[in-house]
Design an enzyme around this catalytic site. Structure first.
Site, PDB file in Angstrom:
ATOM      1  N   PRO A 171       0.784  -1.230   0.000  1.00 52.36           N
ATOM      2  CA  PRO A 171       0.000   0.000   0.000  1.00 52.36           C
ATOM      3  C   PRO A 171       0.821   1.289   0.000  1.00 52.36           C
ATOM      4  O   PRO A 171       1.851   1.372   0.662  1.00 52.36           O
ATOM      5  CB  PRO A 171      -0.837  -0.098   1.288  1.00 52.36           C
ATOM      6  CG  PRO A 171      -0.170  -1.141   2.117  1.00 52.36           C
ATOM      7  CD  PRO A 171       0.490  -2.076   1.159  1.00 52.36           C
ATOM      8  N   ASN A 172       0.315   2.231  -0.775  1.00 50.54           N
ATOM      9  CA  ASN A 172       0.861   3.583  -0.915  1.00 50.54           C
ATOM     10  C   ASN A 172       2.130   3.656  -1.761  1.00 50.54           C
ATOM     11  O   ASN A 172       2.623   4.746  -2.042  1.00 50.54           O
ATOM     12  CB  ASN A 172       1.095   4.240   0.467  1.00 50.54           C
ATOM     13  CG  ASN A 172      -0.182   4.308   1.275  1.00 50.54           C
ATOM     14  OD1 ASN A 172      -1.174   4.847   0.778  1.00 50.54           O
ATOM     15  ND2 ASN A 172      -0.202   3.754   2.471  1.00 50.54           N
ATOM     16  N   ARG A 209       4.961  10.756  -2.854  1.00 50.01           N
ATOM     17  CA  ARG A 209       4.800  10.437  -1.430  1.00 50.01           C
ATOM     18  C   ARG A 209       6.121  10.666  -0.692  1.00 50.01           C
ATOM     19  O   ARG A 209       7.121   9.979  -0.972  1.00 50.01           O
ATOM     20  CB  ARG A 209       4.398   8.971  -1.285  1.00 50.01           C
ATOM     21  CG  ARG A 209       4.315   8.487   0.144  1.00 50.01           C
ATOM     22  CD  ARG A 209       4.187   6.977   0.214  1.00 50.01           C
ATOM     23  NE  ARG A 209       4.081   6.548   1.594  1.00 50.01           N
ATOM     24  CZ  ARG A 209       4.323   5.313   2.007  1.00 50.01           C
ATOM     25  NH1 ARG A 209       4.659   4.370   1.132  1.00 50.01           N
ATOM     26  NH2 ARG A 209       4.220   5.007   3.267  1.00 50.01           N
ATOM     27  N   TYR A 212      11.250   8.558   0.393  1.00 48.31           N
ATOM     28  CA  TYR A 212      11.143   7.490  -0.611  1.00 48.31           C
ATOM     29  C   TYR A 212      11.715   7.857  -1.982  1.00 48.31           C
ATOM     30  O   TYR A 212      11.693   7.038  -2.899  1.00 48.31           O
ATOM     31  CB  TYR A 212       9.672   7.066  -0.756  1.00 48.31           C
ATOM     32  CG  TYR A 212       9.094   6.522   0.529  1.00 48.31           C
ATOM     33  CD1 TYR A 212       9.560   5.320   1.069  1.00 48.31           C
ATOM     34  CD2 TYR A 212       8.111   7.220   1.245  1.00 48.31           C
ATOM     35  CE1 TYR A 212       9.059   4.827   2.256  1.00 48.31           C
ATOM     36  CE2 TYR A 212       7.601   6.725   2.443  1.00 48.31           C
ATOM     37  CZ  TYR A 212       8.077   5.534   2.937  1.00 48.31           C
ATOM     38  OH  TYR A 212       7.584   5.036   4.123  1.00 48.31           O
ATOM     39  N   ASN A 269       7.932  -5.742  -1.065  1.00 51.39           N
ATOM     40  CA  ASN A 269       7.926  -4.627  -0.116  1.00 51.39           C
ATOM     41  C   ASN A 269       6.505  -4.580   0.460  1.00 51.39           C
ATOM     42  O   ASN A 269       5.589  -4.066  -0.187  1.00 51.39           O
ATOM     43  CB  ASN A 269       8.262  -3.315  -0.821  1.00 51.39           C
ATOM     44  CG  ASN A 269       8.344  -2.169   0.173  1.00 51.39           C
ATOM     45  OD1 ASN A 269       7.872  -2.278   1.306  1.00 51.39           O
ATOM     46  ND2 ASN A 269       8.939  -1.060  -0.243  1.00 51.39           N
ATOM     47  N   ALA A 283       3.281  -0.805   4.812  1.00 55.02           N
ATOM     48  CA  ALA A 283       2.789  -0.776   6.202  1.00 55.02           C
ATOM     49  C   ALA A 283       2.332  -2.152   6.688  1.00 55.02           C
ATOM     50  O   ALA A 283       2.364  -2.427   7.898  1.00 55.02           O
ATOM     51  CB  ALA A 283       1.667   0.243   6.337  1.00 55.02           C
ATOM     52  N   HIS A 313       4.271  -4.366   9.289  1.00 51.84           N
ATOM     53  CA  HIS A 313       4.303  -4.182  10.734  1.00 51.84           C
ATOM     54  C   HIS A 313       3.154  -4.870  11.476  1.00 51.84           C
ATOM     55  O   HIS A 313       3.219  -4.999  12.688  1.00 51.84           O
ATOM     56  CB  HIS A 313       4.323  -2.678  11.050  1.00 51.84           C
ATOM     57  CG  HIS A 313       5.342  -1.942  10.224  1.00 51.84           C
ATOM     58  ND1 HIS A 313       6.689  -2.221  10.296  1.00 51.84           N
ATOM     59  CD2 HIS A 313       5.210  -0.970   9.277  1.00 51.84           C
ATOM     60  CE1 HIS A 313       7.351  -1.447   9.438  1.00 51.84           C
ATOM     61  NE2 HIS A 313       6.468  -0.672   8.806  1.00 51.84           N
ATOM     62  N   GLU A 346      12.333  -9.694   1.665  1.00 51.62           N
ATOM     63  CA  GLU A 346      11.577  -8.518   2.124  1.00 51.62           C
ATOM     64  C   GLU A 346      12.426  -7.280   1.838  1.00 51.62           C
ATOM     65  O   GLU A 346      13.604  -7.256   2.199  1.00 51.62           O
ATOM     66  CB  GLU A 346      11.319  -8.658   3.636  1.00 51.62           C
ATOM     67  CG  GLU A 346      10.625  -7.464   4.261  1.00 51.62           C
ATOM     68  CD  GLU A 346      10.517  -7.608   5.786  1.00 51.62           C
ATOM     69  OE1 GLU A 346      10.576  -8.741   6.308  1.00 51.62           O
ATOM     70  OE2 GLU A 346      10.396  -6.563   6.454  1.00 51.62           O
ATOM     71  N   HIS A 367      12.704  -2.865   1.775  1.00 47.24           N
ATOM     72  CA  HIS A 367      12.199  -1.551   2.165  1.00 47.24           C
ATOM     73  C   HIS A 367      13.079  -0.489   1.529  1.00 47.24           C
ATOM     74  O   HIS A 367      14.315  -0.624   1.524  1.00 47.24           O
ATOM     75  CB  HIS A 367      12.202  -1.384   3.684  1.00 47.24           C
ATOM     76  CG  HIS A 367      11.339  -2.400   4.358  1.00 47.24           C
ATOM     77  ND1 HIS A 367       9.964  -2.303   4.361  1.00 47.24           N
ATOM     78  CD2 HIS A 367      11.649  -3.552   4.990  1.00 47.24           C
ATOM     79  CE1 HIS A 367       9.459  -3.361   4.988  1.00 47.24           C
ATOM     80  NE2 HIS A 367      10.459  -4.137   5.374  1.00 47.24           N
ATOM     81  N   ARG A 385      13.408   4.892  11.962  1.00 43.57           N
ATOM     82  CA  ARG A 385      12.229   5.753  11.896  1.00 43.57           C
ATOM     83  C   ARG A 385      11.357   5.565  13.153  1.00 43.57           C
ATOM     84  O   ARG A 385      11.869   5.257  14.218  1.00 43.57           O
ATOM     85  CB  ARG A 385      11.470   5.461  10.589  1.00 43.57           C
ATOM     86  CG  ARG A 385      12.370   5.702   9.356  1.00 43.57           C
ATOM     87  CD  ARG A 385      11.648   5.405   8.074  1.00 43.57           C
ATOM     88  NE  ARG A 385      10.472   6.273   7.908  1.00 43.57           N
ATOM     89  CZ  ARG A 385       9.501   6.025   7.036  1.00 43.57           C
ATOM     90  NH1 ARG A 385       9.555   4.947   6.262  1.00 43.57           N
ATOM     91  NH2 ARG A 385       8.474   6.854   6.953  1.00 43.57           N
TER      92      ARG A 385
HETATM   93  C1  DQA Z   1       8.398   0.932   3.607  1.00 35.19           C
HETATM   94  C2  DQA Z   1       8.520   1.219   5.106  1.00 35.19           C
HETATM   95  C3  DQA Z   1       7.179   1.034   5.802  1.00 35.19           C
HETATM   96  O1  DQA Z   1       7.299   1.330   7.184  1.00 35.19           O
HETATM   97  C4  DQA Z   1       6.154   1.978   5.210  1.00 35.19           C
HETATM   98  O2  DQA Z   1       4.885   1.766   5.801  1.00 35.19           O
HETATM   99  C5  DQA Z   1       6.072   1.918   3.732  1.00 35.19           C
HETATM  100  C6  DQA Z   1       7.298   1.755   2.964  1.00 35.19           C
HETATM  101  C7  DQA Z   1       9.699   1.223   2.854  1.00 35.19           C
HETATM  102  O3  DQA Z   1       9.790   0.795   1.705  1.00 35.19           O
HETATM  103  O4  DQA Z   1      10.595   1.889   3.374  1.00 35.19           O
HETATM  104  O5  DQA Z   1       5.013   2.094   3.146  1.00 35.19           O
HETATM  105  O6  DQA Z   1       8.103  -0.456   3.449  1.00 35.19           O
END
Ligand code: DQA
Length: 151
Positions: free
Chosen positions: A14-15, A22, A27, A78, A81, A84, A105, A107, A114
């Site tokens: 997501p996102n 964003r 990012y 990836n 969120a 978590h 995995e 990120h 963070r």
């Molecule tokens: C993320 C880190 C996550 O905490 C966050 O919610 C994201 C992106 C990253 O790629 O750094 O959406 O996975």
């Protein structure tokens, strides 16, 4: 008969479809289409066959992990969120590694530097490995790991 190129599903949660606009300080300024191009270019260099997908929907990600198991594809994911708190995603990821496939995995940021809620991943314990904190290079480093181990 040659077994053909190693196949990898590259998934983003997501996102991450909002990459580029964003929080660019966190990012970066490359959008999701740019990520797709980078992953395809890296895969070509490494001789991997990749399919790149993004969804904001937990069910899509779970179903794509099932598809990876059913079609014998390694995964770079990836979970954003969902990293978590999604036990559903974790359980689906466990199916992938339980089937003897790699699941890396990734990120873009380094979640450990963070907010406190980002420091815990429910996915990491069932992943083959984790790459975090290298911007979009986290994806290319993960693909390199898959190419070396699965080749
Ligand atoms: C993320 C880190 C996550 O905490 C966050 O919610 C994201 C992106 C990253 O790629 O750094 O959406 O996975």
């Amino acid at each position: 008969m040659s077994p053909g190129p190693t196949r990898v599903l590259v998934l983003s949660g997501p996102n991450l479809g909002r990459l580029g606009s964003r929080e660019p300080d966190v990012y970066g300024s490359t959008d999701h289409d740019g990520l797709v191009r980078l992953v395809h270019a890296t895969a070509e260099q490494l001789g991997l066959d990749v399919d790149v997908r993004q969804s904001d929907d937990e069910a899509d990600l779970v179903h794509w992990l099932h598809e990876a198991v059913d079609t014998g594809r390694h995964v770079v994911v990836n979970p954003a969120a969902f990293t978590h708190y999604s036990y559903a995603l974790r359980d689906a990821a466990a199916l992938v590694t339980g089937a003897g496939l790699l699941l890396v995995e990734v990120h873009i940021s380094n979640p450990h530097g963070r907010e406190a809620f980002r420091r815990h991943s429910v996915v990491s314990p069932v992943a083959s490995g984790v790459v975090a904190g290298f911007g979009l290079d986290s994806y290319t480093l993960a693909l390199q790991a898959v190419a070396r181990r699965a080749g």
